[in-house]
Motif scaffolding. Structure first.
Motif, PDB file in Angstrom:
ATOM      1  N   ARG A 177       0.943  -1.213  -0.110  1.00  0.00           N
ATOM      2  CA  ARG A 177       0.225   0.216   0.094  1.00  0.00           C
ATOM      3  C   ARG A 177       1.028   1.320  -0.160  1.00  0.00           C
ATOM      4  O   ARG A 177       0.315   2.139  -0.546  1.00  0.00           O
ATOM      5  CB  ARG A 177      -0.891   0.170   1.210  1.00  0.00           C
ATOM      6  N   ILE A 178       2.029   1.247   0.660  1.00  0.00           N
ATOM      7  CA  ILE A 178       2.940   2.437   0.787  1.00  0.00           C
ATOM      8  C   ILE A 178       3.150   2.614  -0.877  1.00  0.00           C
ATOM      9  O   ILE A 178       3.437   3.612  -1.238  1.00  0.00           O
ATOM     10  CB  ILE A 178       4.071   1.989   1.694  1.00  0.00           C
ATOM     11  N   ASN A 179       3.862   1.453  -1.188  1.00  0.00           N
ATOM     12  CA  ASN A 179       4.259   1.756  -2.897  1.00  0.00           C
ATOM     13  C   ASN A 179       3.085   2.274  -3.841  1.00  0.00           C
ATOM     14  O   ASN A 179       3.530   3.057  -4.491  1.00  0.00           O
ATOM     15  CB  ASN A 179       4.502   0.256  -3.293  1.00  0.00           C
ATOM     16  N   GLU A 180       2.048   1.832  -3.585  1.00  0.00           N
ATOM     17  CA  GLU A 180       1.109   2.222  -4.058  1.00  0.00           C
ATOM     18  C   GLU A 180       0.758   3.838  -3.950  1.00  0.00           C
ATOM     19  O   GLU A 180       0.430   4.615  -4.935  1.00  0.00           O
ATOM     20  CB  GLU A 180      -0.271   1.528  -4.020  1.00  0.00           C
ATOM     21  N   LEU A 181       0.730   4.043  -2.836  1.00  0.00           N
ATOM     22  CA  LEU A 181       0.566   5.503  -2.668  1.00  0.00           C
ATOM     23  C   LEU A 181       1.457   6.583  -2.979  1.00  0.00           C
ATOM     24  O   LEU A 181       1.408   7.709  -3.438  1.00  0.00           O
ATOM     25  CB  LEU A 181       0.547   5.800  -1.001  1.00  0.00           C
ATOM     26  N   LEU A 182       2.956   5.978  -3.099  1.00  0.00           N
ATOM     27  CA  LEU A 182       3.723   7.153  -3.593  1.00  0.00           C
ATOM     28  C   LEU A 182       3.349   7.028  -5.266  1.00  0.00           C
ATOM     29  O   LEU A 182       3.654   8.239  -5.458  1.00  0.00           O
ATOM     30  CB  LEU A 182       5.146   6.210  -3.532  1.00  0.00           C
ATOM     31  N   VAL A 183       3.289   5.951  -5.796  1.00  0.00           N
ATOM     32  CA  VAL A 183       2.998   6.106  -7.313  1.00  0.00           C
ATOM     33  C   VAL A 183       1.739   7.023  -7.697  1.00  0.00           C
ATOM     34  O   VAL A 183       1.765   7.745  -8.539  1.00  0.00           O
ATOM     35  CB  VAL A 183       2.836   4.615  -7.838  1.00  0.00           C
ATOM     36  N   GLU A 184       0.627   6.649  -6.950  1.00  0.00           N
ATOM     37  CA  GLU A 184      -0.613   7.468  -7.200  1.00  0.00           C
ATOM     38  C   GLU A 184      -0.499   8.935  -6.917  1.00  0.00           C
ATOM     39  O   GLU A 184      -0.978   9.668  -7.935  1.00  0.00           O
ATOM     40  CB  GLU A 184      -1.711   7.016  -6.145  1.00  0.00           C
ATOM     41  N   HIS A 185      -0.018   9.320  -5.970  1.00  0.00           N
ATOM     42  CA  HIS A 185       0.466  10.816  -5.511  1.00  0.00           C
ATOM     43  C   HIS A 185       1.033  11.554  -6.665  1.00  0.00           C
ATOM     44  O   HIS A 185       0.924  12.524  -7.134  1.00  0.00           O
ATOM     45  CB  HIS A 185       0.851  11.162  -4.188  1.00  0.00           C
ATOM     46  N   ALA A 186       2.383  10.758  -7.303  1.00  0.00           N
ATOM     47  CA  ALA A 186       3.260  11.223  -8.100  1.00  0.00           C
ATOM     48  C   ALA A 186       2.628  11.327  -9.297  1.00  0.00           C
ATOM     49  O   ALA A 186       2.815  12.383 -10.181  1.00  0.00           O
ATOM     50  CB  ALA A 186       4.405  10.380  -8.144  1.00  0.00           C
ATOM     51  N   ARG A 187       1.855  10.447  -9.646  1.00  0.00           N
ATOM     52  CA  ARG A 187       0.937  10.328 -11.084  1.00  0.00           C
ATOM     53  C   ARG A 187      -0.068  11.370 -11.052  1.00  0.00           C
ATOM     54  O   ARG A 187      -0.498  11.931 -12.200  1.00  0.00           O
ATOM     55  CB  ARG A 187       0.314   8.941 -11.332  1.00  0.00           C
ATOM     56  N   ALA A 188      -0.335  11.973  -9.916  1.00  0.00           N
ATOM     57  CA  ALA A 188      -1.419  12.992  -9.907  1.00  0.00           C
ATOM     58  C   ALA A 188      -0.910  14.370 -10.042  1.00  0.00           C
ATOM     59  O   ALA A 188      -1.532  15.253  -9.815  1.00  0.00           O
ATOM     60  CB  ALA A 188      -2.272  12.578  -8.445  1.00  0.00           C
ATOM     61  N   GLY A 189       0.473  14.344 -10.027  1.00  0.00           N
ATOM     62  CA  GLY A 189       1.190  15.790 -10.229  1.00  0.00           C
ATOM     63  C   GLY A 189       1.657  16.214  -9.105  1.00  0.00           C
ATOM     64  O   GLY A 189       2.151  17.436  -8.968  1.00  0.00           O
TER      65      GLY A 189
END
Length: 403
Positions: A228-240
């Protein structure tokens, strides 16, 4: 120099000859900055400090090992007179004036044609402060400005950080032990994904617009899944957003940081790694326990204690560790310390080997326990030592700063 204001200017000395007359401590400080500026530095002095000699040996500078003579400044763009003899410095100043070369007099700035400002660097900026020769004042102002920029108190009006992830090692807990770069990136974050062991005081300093996500992993208790930590990092970065993953210690010392790097890379998210001070060495240091000492320890092994000896998941060679005579630093070992101690004694470590246990190292609630290998498990229980704690095994744990 007269009392008129000094004109602060940035010199491009790259590839240009700069002469430094004198090879002592003052010259040493100035030469390092000149090398960084790309200058072709020649030091003229019969003797130099070991550091300056090392620069010459590494061919970072040229060292002419003799007294200054008139004519040494030929072809120079800039000169620093740094000897402890005012007459030599004056002679350098006379030649510089005749040759129209700006000259810094280290012994008396008012007698030169240039002065060296107190300088500091931050994210591509060079901050310079002049205070009419009041060097302590200029240095204090310089330091305050750079610290304010690093902490985000003063804005440098830089362009917004591009979306991505910075994996920042926050150090062992004391907020002042994070690296300069780590603190700078933290001040520019849109989102911070923070560990329980990260420097908590720095989280409190973040602006109200920064989203803070608690990714704590409580030993033997609640924990956010790594996936879940990995997913959060990617999700927020992809959101700009610019995301700082703030971890305790160093991201790659039993911190699963490389898993997070792999997740970002696989997702095509830019990721930067900022190393941190590991608690494996910092906690013992602040408790007065050196992990190495001349004539005492020639080896240091840092061991993860998250699985017991004999566990099929263990990658540790406890037989080899038992034969060691140097230092063993155990991390995440409080819960199973009795098993680790027994394994070491069984494989050859003396039962009376000194042990030091440092709980919450570098923080306000730090505690230190001194014991021995055959008693450390009972002592930890009796003193109610709890994670996070670092366990140091070996002769260094028995050393005292009293000699």
């Amino acid at each position: 120099m007269t009392e008129h204001d000094q004109y602060l200017v940035g010199l491009d000395l790259g590839g240009r000859r700069v002469v430094v007359v004198g090879g002592g401590q003052v010259a040493q400080r100035r030469v390092s900055r000149l090398i960084a500026a790309g200058a072709l530095v020649e030091v003229v002095s019969p003797e130099v400090t070991p550091a300056v000699e090392g620069m010459a040996t590494a061919r970072e500078i040229t060292w002419t090992p003799r007294e200054y003579v008139d004519g040494d400044l030929e072809g120079a763009w800039y000169v620093l007179a740094c000897t402890d003899d005012p007459q030599v410095n004056a002679a350098v100043g006379v030649e510089a004036e005749r040759s129209r070369i700006f000259c810094v007099r280290a012994d008396d700035g008012s007698l030169g044609t240039a002065v060296t400002p107190a300088t500091g660097r931050y994210d591509g900026l060079t901050v310079g402060v002049l205070a009419r020769g009041a060097h302590r004042r200029s240095a204090a102002v310089r330091t305050a400005l750079v610290e304010a920029l690093q902490a985000g108190v003063v804005s440098d009006s830089a362009e917004p950080v591009l979306p991505g992830v910075a994996l920042v090692g926050g150090g062992p807990g004391d907020p002042e032990l994070i690296t300069v770069r780590g603190r700078r990136l933290l001040a520019r974050a849109d989102v911070v994904v923070a560990d329980r062991l990260g420097p908590r005081d720095l989280i409190e300093e973040l602006g109200p617009d920064v989203e803070v996500i608690d990714a704590s992993k409580i030993p033997y208790g609640r924990a956010m899944a790594q996936q879940r930590i990995n997913e959060l990092l990617v999700e927020h970065a992809r959101a700009g957003r610019f995301v700082v993953r703030l971890k305790g210690g160093d991201p790659f010392v039993y911190g699963r940081g490389f898993e997070e790097v792999q997740a970002c890379t696989t997702a095509g998210v830019p990721v930067t790694v900022v190393p941190g001070i590991t608690s494996a060495f910092a906690a013992p240091a602040v408790a007065g326990v050196p992990v190495s000492h001349r004539g005492v320890a020639h080896e240091i092994v840092v061991v993860s204690g998250h699985v017991a000896p004999g566990d099929p998941r263990s990658l540790v060679d406890w037989t080899a560790l038992g034969r060691m005579t140097g230092t063993i630093v155990l991390m995440m070992a409080v819960e199973r310390i009795g098993l680790f101690a027994d394994a070491l004694i069984t494989n050859g470590r003396a039962a009376d080997t000194p042990v030091a246990v440092i709980q919450d190292g570098t923080t306000r609630i730090q505690r230190t326990l001194r014991s021995r290998l055959d008693a450390v498990a009972a002592d930890i229980e009796a003193h109610e030592i709890s994670p996070p704690a670092i366990v140091v095994v070996g002769p260094v744990a028995g050393l005292s700063d009293r000699g």
